[in-house]
Design a protein around this motif. Sequence first.
Motif, PDB file in Angstrom:
ATOM      1  N   ALA A 185      -5.058   0.363  13.396  1.00 13.87           N
ATOM      2  CA  ALA A 185      -6.096   1.101  14.110  1.00 13.87           C
ATOM      3  C   ALA A 185      -6.986   1.885  13.146  1.00 13.87           C
ATOM      4  N   ILE A 186      -6.455   2.204  11.953  1.00 18.46           N
ATOM      5  CA  ILE A 186      -7.222   2.998  10.983  1.00 18.46           C
ATOM      6  C   ILE A 186      -8.247   2.130  10.261  1.00 18.46           C
ATOM      7  N   GLN A 187      -7.875   0.895   9.998  1.00 18.75           N
ATOM      8  CA  GLN A 187      -8.695   0.070   9.107  1.00 18.75           C
ATOM      9  C   GLN A 187     -10.187   0.002   9.512  1.00 18.75           C
ATOM     10  N   PRO A 188     -10.493  -0.211  10.813  1.00 19.76           N
ATOM     11  CA  PRO A 188     -11.920  -0.300  11.160  1.00 19.76           C
ATOM     12  C   PRO A 188     -12.691   0.999  10.935  1.00 19.76           C
ATOM     13  N   LEU A 189     -11.969   2.117  10.814  1.00 15.36           N
ATOM     14  CA  LEU A 189     -12.659   3.402  10.627  1.00 15.36           C
ATOM     15  C   LEU A 189     -12.983   3.690   9.158  1.00 15.36           C
ATOM     16  N   LEU A 190     -12.462   2.846   8.268  1.00 16.74           N
ATOM     17  CA  LEU A 190     -12.624   3.128   6.844  1.00 16.74           C
ATOM     18  C   LEU A 190     -13.996   2.697   6.346  1.00 16.74           C
ATOM     19  N   ARG A 191     -14.617   3.572   5.536  1.00 18.72           N
ATOM     20  CA  ARG A 191     -15.878   3.166   4.913  1.00 18.72           C
ATOM     21  C   ARG A 191     -15.578   2.363   3.656  1.00 18.72           C
ATOM     22  N   ASP A 192     -14.465   2.748   2.995  1.00 18.08           N
ATOM     23  CA  ASP A 192     -14.088   2.094   1.745  1.00 18.08           C
ATOM     24  C   ASP A 192     -13.385   0.773   2.054  1.00 18.08           C
ATOM     25  N   THR A 193     -14.115  -0.316   1.874  1.00 21.83           N
ATOM     26  CA  THR A 193     -13.552  -1.609   2.257  1.00 21.83           C
ATOM     27  C   THR A 193     -12.534  -2.114   1.235  1.00 21.83           C
ATOM     28  N   LYS A 194     -12.393  -1.367   0.115  1.00 26.15           N
ATOM     29  CA  LYS A 194     -11.406  -1.810  -0.881  1.00 26.15           C
ATOM     30  C   LYS A 194      -9.989  -1.414  -0.468  1.00 26.15           C
ATOM     31  N   ILE A 195      -9.865  -0.492   0.480  1.00 25.33           N
ATOM     32  CA  ILE A 195      -8.526  -0.093   0.916  1.00 25.33           C
ATOM     33  C   ILE A 195      -7.891  -1.288   1.634  1.00 25.33           C
ATOM     34  N   GLU A 196      -6.706  -1.659   1.134  1.00 22.26           N
ATOM     35  CA  GLU A 196      -6.130  -2.921   1.615  1.00 22.26           C
ATOM     36  C   GLU A 196      -5.142  -2.699   2.755  1.00 22.26           C
ATOM     37  N   LEU A 197      -5.254  -3.539   3.784  1.00 19.62           N
ATOM     38  CA  LEU A 197      -4.252  -3.547   4.843  1.00 19.62           C
ATOM     39  C   LEU A 197      -3.189  -4.559   4.411  1.00 19.62           C
ATOM     40  N   LEU A 198      -2.011  -4.039   4.083  1.00 21.63           N
ATOM     41  CA  LEU A 198      -0.976  -4.921   3.509  1.00 21.63           C
ATOM     42  C   LEU A 198       0.202  -5.085   4.459  1.00 21.63           C
ATOM     43  N   ASP A 199      -0.030  -4.895   5.740  1.00 18.42           N
ATOM     44  CA  ASP A 199       1.092  -4.870   6.674  1.00 18.42           C
ATOM     45  C   ASP A 199       1.601  -6.273   6.993  1.00 18.42           C
TER      46      ASP A 199
END
Length: 306
Positions: free
Chosen positions: A270-284
């Motif tokens: 749920a957090i990922q779409p709110l991030l401006r920094d697209t380099k933050i990786e969703l590793l789940d």
Amino acid sequence: MNVHRIHRVAKLTGLSKDVVRVWERRYGLVKPSRSANRYREYTDEEVALLRFLKEELDRGQTIGTLAAEGRSSLLQRMRSSSPPTALELKPHEHLLDELALLLDPLDKTRFEQKINGAIAVIPFEEAVQRILLPLQRRVGELWHEGTLNVAVEHYVTKIIQQKFFSVINQLPVNDAGPRVVIACPEGEFHEIGAQAVAYLAAIRGCQVYYLGPNLPAADLLAFCTRVKPALILLSLTEEMSEATAKRLAEDLDTLGAQWSVGIGGRGSHAIQPLLRDTKIELLDDPLLLRNRLSALVAAKTMASRI
Ligand code: B12
């Protein structure tokens, strides 16, 4: 059975998209199907075959020799040789039922004999997937339903945590591996996801700084400024209110401006779409996390050789 598009296959296998296409076109080693709009689609087994081929190359085989051996023989070898992946490891339901019965009323001796005995006879990585994490979910759910006393839940949770730490503590102190900081953000008290990640990073040769639950963002940032980690991994289990999620996304953006950051856990989606920094990786995803950690360790090893 899942199907995966090529960009995901590249992430899951660590191979480039070009290599995956060449192994299909030139050697006929992989056979993706095509979607209605002509995108390549790979089954789990095709992905497993690609990972198997990569492992063979890492062991010194050449792609020419593998191509000469042929797809069907390679598939056969892969099926008979590869250990089950974490995704295939199903919870040990029967054991979990037996363990749950020993919790109410609590029979400490038999509970500990049973869990220790079960863990001792299988590889720890398998025990994590089949016993420890499912047991954490099971006791947590029993508490959430109101059928298990919170003291008993805490007792089991502490046993699970001890198992993780005793394995991590047996590893040699490693000051050469890439530094990985692992924590749960402020307000997150569900800790086992972060501990499982700490274990995975430690056994792959990372230097793990495990900071546990409920860590305020400012303190994490100050800590990282000193430690200079190669990667920060945050575990988010609870889904948050919109306001809390927005605040956390801002904190993550600040962190991500300076450091590589990965997030995981059921609350991370749920957090990922709110991030401006697209380099933050969703590793789940266990495979994504494993590949990311292996790449980190390989890069550090290469850098130390230069
Ligand atoms: C165990 C549990 C607890 C335990 C926590 C023990 C502990 N110290 O960790 C106890 C009983 C204490 C607890 C308490 C609470 N809980 Co609780 N809990 C659970 C439960 C059953 C399992 C969560 C868990 O530990 N999973 C184990 C991990 C290992 O599995 P996972 O989350 O699937 O994670 C996997 C991946 O996502 C990945 N992963 C995880 N983190 C990361 C991080 C990275 C970087 C990566 C790459 C991967 C990764 O690895 C894991 C393995 O594959 C869930 C329900 C459920 N079935 O999920 C509710 C749940 C999370 N809890 C919930 C709530 C609300 C609470 C409480 C707030 C309840 C209350 N009113 O007090 C409290 C808050 C905690 C506190 N203040 O102590 C809710 C959250 C709802 C929401 N909004 O999202 C849930 C979903 C239950 C529900 N259905 O309502 N809980």
